[in-house]
Design an enzyme around this catalytic site. Structure first.
Site, PDB file in Angstrom:
ATOM      1  N   GLY A 159      28.494   3.942  21.278  1.00  0.00           N
ATOM      2  CA  GLY A 159      29.847   4.213  21.775  1.00  0.00           C
ATOM      3  C   GLY A 159      30.067   5.647  22.213  1.00  0.00           C
ATOM      4  O   GLY A 159      30.596   5.911  23.293  1.00  0.00           O
ATOM      5  N   HIS A 168      10.867  25.121  11.562  1.00  0.00           N
ATOM      6  CA  HIS A 168      11.586  26.068  10.712  1.00  0.00           C
ATOM      7  C   HIS A 168      13.041  25.635  10.514  1.00  0.00           C
ATOM      8  O   HIS A 168      13.551  25.616   9.376  1.00  0.00           O
ATOM      9  CB  HIS A 168      11.553  27.483  11.303  1.00  0.00           C
ATOM     10  CG  HIS A 168      12.543  28.386  10.638  1.00  0.00           C
ATOM     11  ND1 HIS A 168      12.295  28.999   9.424  1.00  0.00           N
ATOM     12  CD2 HIS A 168      13.819  28.705  10.967  1.00  0.00           C
ATOM     13  CE1 HIS A 168      13.373  29.665   9.045  1.00  0.00           C
ATOM     14  NE2 HIS A 168      14.311  29.504   9.961  1.00  0.00           N
ATOM     15  N   CYS A 222      10.989  31.813   3.277  1.00  0.00           N
ATOM     16  CA  CYS A 222      10.805  30.449   3.781  1.00  0.00           C
ATOM     17  C   CYS A 222       9.328  30.052   3.720  1.00  0.00           C
ATOM     18  O   CYS A 222       8.450  30.863   3.999  1.00  0.00           O
ATOM     19  CB  CYS A 222      11.323  30.372   5.214  1.00  0.00           C
ATOM     20  SG  CYS A 222      11.137  28.739   5.958  1.00  0.00           S
ATOM     21  N   ASP A 268      32.456   1.627  18.225  1.00  0.00           N
ATOM     22  CA  ASP A 268      33.804   2.201  18.263  1.00  0.00           C
ATOM     23  C   ASP A 268      34.007   2.997  19.539  1.00  0.00           C
ATOM     24  O   ASP A 268      33.085   3.212  20.314  1.00  0.00           O
ATOM     25  CB  ASP A 268      34.051   3.099  17.036  1.00  0.00           C
ATOM     26  CG  ASP A 268      33.194   4.368  17.061  1.00  0.00           C
ATOM     27  OD1 ASP A 268      32.123   4.354  17.711  1.00  0.00           O
ATOM     28  OD2 ASP A 268      33.589   5.357  16.438  1.00  0.00           O
ATOM     29  N   CYS A 281       7.095  30.489   9.279  1.00  0.00           N
ATOM     30  CA  CYS A 281       7.290  31.695   8.468  1.00  0.00           C
ATOM     31  C   CYS A 281       6.034  32.044   7.660  1.00  0.00           C
ATOM     32  O   CYS A 281       5.759  33.210   7.392  1.00  0.00           O
ATOM     33  CB  CYS A 281       8.472  31.507   7.521  1.00  0.00           C
ATOM     34  SG  CYS A 281      10.051  31.361   8.404  1.00  0.00           S
ATOM     35  N   GLY A 285      35.039  10.938  15.194  1.00  0.00           N
ATOM     36  CA  GLY A 285      36.073  11.635  15.956  1.00  0.00           C
ATOM     37  C   GLY A 285      36.299  13.075  15.548  1.00  0.00           C
ATOM     38  O   GLY A 285      37.335  13.656  15.885  1.00  0.00           O
ATOM     39  N   ASP A 323      23.090   4.845  15.719  1.00  0.00           N
ATOM     40  CA  ASP A 323      24.499   4.868  16.094  1.00  0.00           C
ATOM     41  C   ASP A 323      24.776   3.668  16.999  1.00  0.00           C
ATOM     42  O   ASP A 323      23.861   2.978  17.417  1.00  0.00           O
ATOM     43  CB  ASP A 323      24.862   6.199  16.752  1.00  0.00           C
ATOM     44  CG  ASP A 323      24.060   6.483  18.004  1.00  0.00           C
ATOM     45  OD1 ASP A 323      23.447   5.551  18.542  1.00  0.00           O
ATOM     46  OD2 ASP A 323      24.041   7.647  18.448  1.00  0.00           O
ATOM     47  N   SER A 324      26.041   3.449  17.300  1.00  0.00           N
ATOM     48  CA  SER A 324      26.407   2.209  18.007  1.00  0.00           C
ATOM     49  C   SER A 324      26.258   2.322  19.515  1.00  0.00           C
ATOM     50  O   SER A 324      26.306   1.319  20.219  1.00  0.00           O
ATOM     51  CB  SER A 324      27.857   1.862  17.686  1.00  0.00           C
ATOM     52  OG  SER A 324      28.730   2.794  18.308  1.00  0.00           O
ATOM     53  N   ASP A 329      24.465  14.238  10.483  1.00  0.00           N
ATOM     54  CA  ASP A 329      23.375  14.324  11.454  1.00  0.00           C
ATOM     55  C   ASP A 329      23.777  15.321  12.514  1.00  0.00           C
ATOM     56  O   ASP A 329      24.973  15.540  12.750  1.00  0.00           O
ATOM     57  CB  ASP A 329      23.140  12.967  12.125  1.00  0.00           C
ATOM     58  CG  ASP A 329      24.220  12.678  13.164  1.00  0.00           C
ATOM     59  OD1 ASP A 329      23.984  12.915  14.363  1.00  0.00           O
ATOM     60  OD2 ASP A 329      25.328  12.249  12.771  1.00  0.00           O
ATOM     61  N   CYS A 351       8.046  27.341   5.460  1.00  0.00           N
ATOM     62  CA  CYS A 351       7.650  26.507   6.604  1.00  0.00           C
ATOM     63  C   CYS A 351       6.469  27.149   7.331  1.00  0.00           C
ATOM     64  O   CYS A 351       6.214  28.346   7.177  1.00  0.00           O
ATOM     65  CB  CYS A 351       8.834  26.319   7.550  1.00  0.00           C
ATOM     66  SG  CYS A 351       9.041  27.673   8.736  1.00  0.00           S
TER      67      CYS A 351
END
Length: 375
Positions: A95, A335, A304, A146, A309, A216, A92-93, A266, A306
């Site tokens: 900002g 998980h 699951c 930004d 689990c 935003g 990311d920038s 993200d 993972c």
């Protein structure tokens, strides 16, 4: 060398699935990017993050410029080598973090002066310095610098902030220069004002970027308002480029965003929740702190695969969390990241096969059932 390129494979309504090719590997979309704030996804090894199904990670320019410093990362071979992740990284920038974390910040046309939240030292970020820091880090996808006002804000404030961000977007593009194999994304702003979002999208198209973010949102406006904006905002951006919704979100936020045409997201949620005893499952949220789990030999989620689990009971996860053991955050984070990537894989398959509506209905119905009954 592979150039940065986006291919759209299928659509189902507004939902899209495709692939981003980069010199460091492909990114399957829709994609969820785990957040590696300070060059690590907290409580996870990079190879474990990859095992969950992640194709790309996010790094934070603000945090890395303050510690250990972008120049140091560059001297040590760049962010990929530094953190032992050889696949794509988006930075990311800086900002958003400056606006939300930094102390005594002062905004002007040229950029932002602020004091570090770590030691109070004074720093300056502008479109040009943000591009230089991200170049030193060596990220594959760079975000334009930004300004993001927190909502609610009045229309005049949102409009002036958006226009400043568009001027900064043009400066970011110029400063980014010619970097084959690397991509610069512009960021649409405009709050919840449809005409301002349109004005922003038009300005970004005119400058031209390899991808476009919707900024935003997820800043306090609530899901209904966010979805209202996403009903039109993604469609204002070029169809042949990736669309990235920044900082989202919970599983139902992610599904709703993909339904409305978003390709990338993200969020710190899966890792942050894991460290605080919260597990996200197909049947909703599980708070492992609760006493009901103390004698429960069953896994968090029987479907699951993972490690948490597959090999550990709710009783064990409850115990290690209560005991303050590190393995608690490790297992719950694994998980959560696994589950988030499972959602993305499910959506990619459903969109490809033209059954997204049925997949989404099943997703919501299973979540509505709530957690399994206590023993």
């Amino acid at each position: 060398m592979t150039e940065f390129h986006f291919t759209l494979h299928a659509t189902d309504g507004a939902a899209r699935t495709g692939r981003i090719d980069t010199p460091r590997g492909e990114i399957r979309t829709p994609a969820f990017m785990p957040v590696g704030t300070a060059a690590t996804v907290k409580a996870m090894l990079p190879e474990s993050v990859r095992e969950t199904g992640a194709d790309i990670l996010l790094g934070n320019t603000y945090h890395l410029m303050l510690r250990p410093g972008a120049e140091r990362v560059a001297r040590l071979g760049g962010l990929h080598r530094f953190m032992n992740w050889d696949r794509p990284i988006l930075t990311d920038s800086g900002g958003f973090q400056v606006m939300s974390l930094a102390e005594l910040r002062k905004l002007d046309e040229d950029g932002v002066t602020f004091r570090s939240h770590i030691d109070g030292s004074k720093h300056r970020l502008s479109p040009e310095t943000s591009m230089e820091i991200q170049r030193l880090l060596g990220s594959d996808i760079v975000m334009a610098f930004d300004e993001c006002p927190a909502l609610p804000a009045d229309r005049e404030r949102i409009a002036s902030s958006m226009r400043l961000s568009m001027r900064w977007a043009a400066r970011s593009r110029a400063a980014f220069g010619d970097r084959p194999g690397h991509a610069l994304f512009g960021i649409q702003q405009g709050g919840l004002e449809r005409d301002l979002r349109a004005e922003s999208a038009e300005a970004l198209r005119e400058i031209g970027f390899e991808g476009y973010a919707i900024g935003g949102l997820a800043v306090g406006e609530g899901q209904e308002a966010m979805f209202g904006c996403l009903d039109y905002a993604p469609g204002m951006l070029p169809e042949d480029k990736p669309r990235y919704l920044m900082g989202v979100g919970k599983p139902d936020d992610i599904v709703g965003a993909v339904k409305r045409g978003v390709d990338m997201m993200d969020c710190v949620l899966p890792s942050r929740s894991g460290r605080t005893g919260q597990a996200w499952t197909r049947r909703g949220q599980v708070n492992i702190k609760n006493a009901r789990h103390a004698d429960d030999p069953r896994p968090l989620d029987e479907h699951c695969t993972c490690p948490a689990c597959r090999s550990y009971s709710r009783a064990y996860l409850h115990h290690v969390f209560r005991a303050g053991e590190m393995i608690s955050g490790m297992l719950l984070t694994w998980h959560n990241l696994h589950y988030f990537q499972e959602i993305m894989a499910g959506m990619r398959a459903a969109i490809s096969e033209g059954r997204f509506a049925a997949w989404e209905a099943d997703f919501h119905a299973t979540r509505a059932e709530g957690d399994i009954e206590p023993l």
